[in-house]
Design a protein around this motif. Sequence first.
Motif, PDB file in Angstrom:
ATOM      1  N   GLU A   1      70.107  10.295  -6.458  1.00 26.89           N
ATOM      2  CA  GLU A   1      70.307  10.447  -5.018  1.00 26.89           C
ATOM      3  C   GLU A   1      69.049  11.001  -4.352  1.00 26.89           C
ATOM      4  N   ALA A   2      68.321  11.870  -5.048  1.00 26.39           N
ATOM      5  CA  ALA A   2      67.052  12.355  -4.508  1.00 26.39           C
ATOM      6  C   ALA A   2      66.084  11.200  -4.311  1.00 26.39           C
ATOM      7  N   VAL A   3      66.022  10.293  -5.282  1.00 27.09           N
ATOM      8  CA  VAL A   3      65.171   9.104  -5.172  1.00 27.09           C
ATOM      9  C   VAL A   3      65.577   8.269  -3.959  1.00 27.09           C
ATOM     10  N   ASP A   4      66.869   7.982  -3.845  1.00 28.09           N
ATOM     11  CA  ASP A   4      67.346   7.149  -2.739  1.00 28.09           C
ATOM     12  C   ASP A   4      67.111   7.815  -1.391  1.00 28.09           C
ATOM     13  N   MET A   5      67.342   9.127  -1.336  1.00 29.21           N
ATOM     14  CA  MET A   5      67.182   9.835  -0.065  1.00 29.21           C
ATOM     15  C   MET A   5      65.722   9.931   0.354  1.00 29.21           C
ATOM     16  N   VAL A   6      64.828  10.097  -0.601  1.00 28.75           N
ATOM     17  CA  VAL A   6      63.403  10.137  -0.268  1.00 28.75           C
ATOM     18  C   VAL A   6      62.967   8.813   0.341  1.00 28.75           C
ATOM     19  N   MET A   7      63.412   7.719  -0.269  1.00 25.51           N
ATOM     20  CA  MET A   7      63.058   6.403   0.271  1.00 25.51           C
ATOM     21  C   MET A   7      63.599   6.231   1.685  1.00 25.51           C
ATOM     22  N   ASP A   8      64.854   6.605   1.892  1.00 24.96           N
ATOM     23  CA  ASP A   8      65.437   6.482   3.225  1.00 24.96           C
ATOM     24  C   ASP A   8      64.813   7.470   4.200  1.00 24.96           C
ATOM     25  N   ALA A   9      64.352   8.604   3.695  1.00 25.70           N
ATOM     26  CA  ALA A   9      63.759   9.619   4.569  1.00 25.70           C
ATOM     27  C   ALA A   9      62.545   9.080   5.308  1.00 25.70           C
ATOM     28  N   PHE A  10      61.726   8.277   4.627  1.00 30.37           N
ATOM     29  CA  PHE A  10      60.558   7.710   5.306  1.00 30.37           C
ATOM     30  C   PHE A  10      60.985   6.750   6.407  1.00 30.37           C
ATOM     31  N   ASP A  11      62.056   5.989   6.165  1.00 32.57           N
ATOM     32  CA  ASP A  11      62.567   5.094   7.205  1.00 32.57           C
ATOM     33  C   ASP A  11      63.161   5.883   8.369  1.00 32.57           C
ATOM     34  N   LEU A  12      63.942   6.916   8.050  1.00 28.34           N
ATOM     35  CA  LEU A  12      64.512   7.759   9.106  1.00 28.34           C
ATOM     36  C   LEU A  12      63.415   8.395   9.951  1.00 28.34           C
ATOM     37  N   ALA A  13      62.374   8.882   9.282  1.00 26.58           N
ATOM     38  CA  ALA A  13      61.268   9.526   9.999  1.00 26.58           C
ATOM     39  C   ALA A  13      60.604   8.546  10.955  1.00 26.58           C
ATOM     40  N   ASP A  14      60.358   7.320  10.480  1.00 24.92           N
ATOM     41  CA  ASP A  14      59.732   6.316  11.336  1.00 24.92           C
ATOM     42  C   ASP A  14      60.668   5.858  12.442  1.00 24.92           C
ATOM     43  N   CYS A  15      61.958   5.736  12.129  1.00 24.31           N
ATOM     44  CA  CYS A  15      62.932   5.256  13.110  1.00 24.31           C
ATOM     45  C   CYS A  15      63.061   6.213  14.287  1.00 24.31           C
ATOM     46  N   TYR A  16      63.126   7.515  13.979  1.00 22.08           N
ATOM     47  CA  TYR A  16      63.361   8.514  15.022  1.00 22.08           C
ATOM     48  C   TYR A  16      62.117   9.326  15.394  1.00 22.08           C
ATOM     49  N   ARG A  17      61.008   9.040  14.734  1.00 24.96           N
ATOM     50  CA  ARG A  17      59.767   9.784  14.974  1.00 24.96           C
ATOM     51  C   ARG A  17      60.015  11.288  14.907  1.00 24.96           C
ATOM     52  N   THR A  18      60.415  11.722  13.730  1.00 22.06           N
ATOM     53  CA  THR A  18      60.735  13.140  13.520  1.00 22.06           C
ATOM     54  C   THR A  18      60.558  13.486  12.047  1.00 22.06           C
ATOM     55  N   PRO A  19      60.271  14.729  11.718  1.00 20.37           N
ATOM     56  CA  PRO A  19      60.258  15.123  10.308  1.00 20.37           C
ATOM     57  C   PRO A  19      61.650  15.025   9.684  1.00 20.37           C
ATOM     58  N   VAL A  20      61.680  14.634   8.420  1.00 20.21           N
ATOM     59  CA  VAL A  20      62.911  14.605   7.638  1.00 20.21           C
ATOM     60  C   VAL A  20      62.705  15.512   6.433  1.00 20.21           C
ATOM     61  N   ILE A  21      63.651  16.431   6.238  1.00 24.85           N
ATOM     62  CA  ILE A  21      63.555  17.397   5.146  1.00 24.85           C
ATOM     63  C   ILE A  21      64.523  17.013   4.036  1.00 24.85           C
ATOM     64  N   ILE A  22      64.018  16.935   2.820  1.00 20.15           N
ATOM     65  CA  ILE A  22      64.863  16.801   1.636  1.00 20.15           C
ATOM     66  C   ILE A  22      65.120  18.217   1.133  1.00 20.15           C
ATOM     67  N   LEU A  23      66.343  18.697   1.320  1.00 19.04           N
ATOM     68  CA  LEU A  23      66.680  20.065   0.932  1.00 19.04           C
ATOM     69  C   LEU A  23      67.401  20.028  -0.406  1.00 19.04           C
ATOM     70  N   SER A  24      66.641  20.279  -1.452  1.00 17.19           N
ATOM     71  CA  SER A  24      67.182  20.252  -2.803  1.00 17.19           C
ATOM     72  C   SER A  24      66.954  21.618  -3.433  1.00 17.19           C
ATOM     73  N   ASP A  25      67.046  21.704  -4.748  1.00 17.22           N
ATOM     74  CA  ASP A  25      66.819  22.998  -5.395  1.00 17.22           C
ATOM     75  C   ASP A  25      66.144  22.788  -6.744  1.00 17.22           C
ATOM     76  N   GLY A  26      65.701  23.882  -7.328  1.00 17.17           N
ATOM     77  CA  GLY A  26      64.927  23.817  -8.549  1.00 17.17           C
ATOM     78  C   GLY A  26      65.645  23.178  -9.714  1.00 17.17           C
ATOM     79  N   LEU A  27      66.978  23.233  -9.736  1.00 17.61           N
ATOM     80  CA  LEU A  27      67.714  22.636 -10.842  1.00 17.61           C
ATOM     81  C   LEU A  27      67.573  21.114 -10.814  1.00 17.61           C
ATOM     82  N   ILE A  28      67.750  20.514  -9.654  1.00 16.56           N
ATOM     83  CA  ILE A  28      67.597  19.067  -9.526  1.00 16.56           C
ATOM     84  C   ILE A  28      66.136  18.672  -9.738  1.00 16.56           C
ATOM     85  N   GLY A  29      65.221  19.510  -9.309  1.00 18.23           N
ATOM     86  CA  GLY A  29      63.811  19.215  -9.517  1.00 18.23           C
ATOM     87  C   GLY A  29      63.408  19.243 -10.979  1.00 18.23           C
TER      88      GLY A  29
END
Length: 350
Positions: free
Chosen positions: A145-173
């Motif tokens: 899901e982190a992989v999928d969200m990162v990919m979509d995050a770039f699209d969301l950022a471009d679509c809305y012209r805004t920063p997108v934050i992936i808020l995860s934690d050290g365990l998933i990392g």
Amino acid sequence: MAKVLMKGNEAIGKAAIEAGCRFFFGYPITPQSELPEYLSEELPKVGGTFVQAESEVAAINMVYGAAAAGARVLTSSSSPGIALKQEGIGYITNADLPAVVVNMMRGGPGLGTIQPGQADYHMCVKGGSNGDYHNIVLAPSSVQEAVDMVMDAFDLADCYRTPVIILSDGLIGQMMEPVQFHYESKRQLPAKDWALTGKGNGEKHMIVNLNMDAEDCENHNIELQKKYAIIEQKEQAWEEYCMDDAEYAFVSYGTSARITKSAIDTLRKEGYKVGLIRPKTLYPFPKDAFTRKEIKKYIDIEMSMGQMVDDVKLACNDVNKVVFYGRTGGIILTPEEVVEFAKSVIGGDK
């Protein structure tokens, strides 16, 4: 499509490259250091630029520059490092620029621990810089899901012209899971006809971050709020688990949601009608998921002191329906303690 076994931080780096990211500016800090380490080797192979900046403050301002030129750009850090980036994130937001920020949370406050936590919710979801603004915040609960969200995050950022934050934690990392990589934009992305192009005979563009006139500043803020209203309408996302007949609903995100699912499986075997609402978007918070009148209590489970509780109360519109249990400082919840707390709330009434 074949799956590969990858550590979360490295998978996020590969996902960013697959999504067209060609610039990374950051600074090492546990537990996300594998992400910049991976990109330092892999970005140059695709013609990208990797810079380990002299500080988090320098890194986020480099992000500003690349974003202003229309590039897909990423930065990452962990809790205190993200705190240092907040002013820059605010500037990028005010300038209507797209960027992706990864926060692998650790225990806090201050320098805290290197163990995973979820106590950056307020900082990232409510805005850690000054002014009336929001950033889109996505919360993965697995490496895939982190992989999928990162990919979509770039699209969301471009679509809305805004920063997108992936808020995860050290365990998933730090965990390793099998993942697939397939980037395909699902959005109609606007042309970047606003981007700075440097010298030339073409149309001149300007990105403004200072509004000396109060009315101009207010008008810009009003336009930002219109953007946020569209985001809140279109981008709410959540998962429901065992909610069809649930009388009690857990609310949890990220790593805590994985633990909560295990607790739900145990409680279900004992006859308790419990389910889970897992926000995938923390901003916009998925208010549309909280419309079930039959839910007796919402049980908020976090690795913090309850930073999401107020949003749950607002979403269900009943402060008396919401209870909280959490651990903090880098201590990871166990399914057993979640089960025990849930039973104390339900009171044995099946």
